[in-house]
Design a protein around this motif. Structure first.
Motif, PDB file in Angstrom:
ATOM      1  N   UNK A 116       0.797  -1.218   0.000  1.00 56.87           N
ATOM      2  CA  UNK A 116       0.000   0.000   0.000  1.00 56.87           C
ATOM      3  C   UNK A 116       0.836   1.278   0.000  1.00 56.87           C
ATOM      4  N   UNK A 117       2.142   1.162  -0.150  1.00 57.81           N
ATOM      5  CA  UNK A 117       2.998   2.351  -0.113  1.00 57.81           C
ATOM      6  C   UNK A 117       3.086   3.060  -1.467  1.00 57.81           C
ATOM      7  N   UNK A 118       2.439   2.516  -2.491  1.00 58.48           N
ATOM      8  CA  UNK A 118       2.419   3.156  -3.806  1.00 58.48           C
ATOM      9  C   UNK A 118       3.429   2.556  -4.753  1.00 58.48           C
ATOM     10  N   UNK A 119       3.188   2.752  -6.031  1.00 55.31           N
ATOM     11  CA  UNK A 119       4.074   2.202  -7.060  1.00 55.31           C
ATOM     12  C   UNK A 119       5.414   2.926  -7.052  1.00 55.31           C
ATOM     13  N   UNK A 120       6.484   2.160  -7.192  1.00 56.87           N
ATOM     14  CA  UNK A 120       7.833   2.727  -7.244  1.00 56.87           C
ATOM     15  C   UNK A 120       8.577   2.288  -8.482  1.00 56.87           C
ATOM     16  N   UNK A 121       7.937   1.489  -9.322  1.00 58.20           N
ATOM     17  CA  UNK A 121       8.551   1.055 -10.568  1.00 58.20           C
ATOM     18  C   UNK A 121       7.458   0.526 -11.481  1.00 58.20           C
ATOM     19  N   UNK A 122       7.874   0.253 -12.712  1.00 57.72           N
ATOM     20  CA  UNK A 122       6.952  -0.278 -13.717  1.00 57.72           C
ATOM     21  C   UNK A 122       7.752  -1.172 -14.651  1.00 57.72           C
ATOM     22  N   UNK A 123       7.181  -2.303 -15.020  1.00 53.99           N
ATOM     23  CA  UNK A 123       7.800  -3.187 -16.007  1.00 53.99           C
ATOM     24  C   UNK A 123       7.142  -2.907 -17.354  1.00 53.99           C
ATOM     25  N   UNK A 124       7.926  -2.855 -18.414  1.00 54.46           N
ATOM     26  CA  UNK A 124       7.384  -2.600 -19.739  1.00 54.46           C
ATOM     27  C   UNK A 124       7.648  -3.793 -20.643  1.00 54.46           C
ATOM     28  N   UNK A 125       6.597  -4.227 -21.331  1.00 52.45           N
ATOM     29  CA  UNK A 125       6.677  -5.327 -22.281  1.00 52.45           C
ATOM     30  C   UNK A 125       6.375  -4.758 -23.662  1.00 52.45           C
ATOM     31  N   UNK A 126       7.244  -5.021 -24.625  1.00 52.61           N
ATOM     32  CA  UNK A 126       7.009  -4.573 -25.992  1.00 52.61           C
ATOM     33  C   UNK A 126       6.032  -5.524 -26.673  1.00 52.61           C
ATOM     34  N   UNK A 127       5.040  -4.951 -27.343  1.00 51.57           N
ATOM     35  CA  UNK A 127       4.060  -5.735 -28.097  1.00 51.57           C
ATOM     36  C   UNK A 127       3.915  -5.132 -29.491  1.00 51.57           C
TER      37      UNK A 127
END
Length: 145
Positions: free
Chosen positions: A87-98
């Motif tokens: 619940x501390x919030x997003x600190x990163x994001x994974x990206x997938x190429x499509x």
């Protein structure tokens, strides 16, 4: 988007010295509830499960292993750092190429995934959409335009 005018144009031009890594071999994601998160990865990504025990499930994502690890086991790996709460919030994001973000969004919807945003065209020249896994990790799908 960040100013990249001084950035190197391509990773191909980087010549690491010494035994520097060639890629990311594994990513460990801490999860509060392993069973539904494991089911999500199997259903949404269709990834092969290559290892499982009572506290973890490991999927193979092309050349990278995604290790879903029960959060109770995380301190042993990262001490003395603290384990952040979901619940501390997003600190990163994974990206997938499509190849086609819109088609992938339709497929994600068929698989029961709710999008956080998108599909949308970004000012830096890609089309994206984002969603969250049951443990709160953010995934982006991206298509070059």
């Amino acid at each position: 988007m960040a100013d990249t005018s001084g950035a190197v144009d391509s990773q191909d031009t980087l010549k690491p010295e010494g035994p520097w890594p060639r890629g990311i071999g594994a990513i460990t994601l801490f999860v509060e509830n392993l069973a539904p998160t494991k089911d999500f990865y199997a259903a949404v990504f269709g990834l092969p499960l290559i290892f499982e025990d009572e506290v973890s499930a490991v999927f193979k994502f092309e050349n990278t292993l995604i290790n879903l690890l029960n959060v109770t086991e995380a301190p042993e790996l990262i001490q003395p750092a603290a384990v952040g709460g979901a619940d501390s919030g997003a600190r990163m994001q994974f990206t997938i190429e499509v190849d086609d973000v819109d088609a992938m969004c339709a497929e994600l919807s068929r698989r029961g995934v709710e999008l956080l945003n998108g599909p949308m065209d970004r000012p830096w020249g890609i089309r994206t959409a984002c969603f969250r896994d049951p443990a709160g990790h953010i995934w982006e799908i991206a298509q070059s335009q």
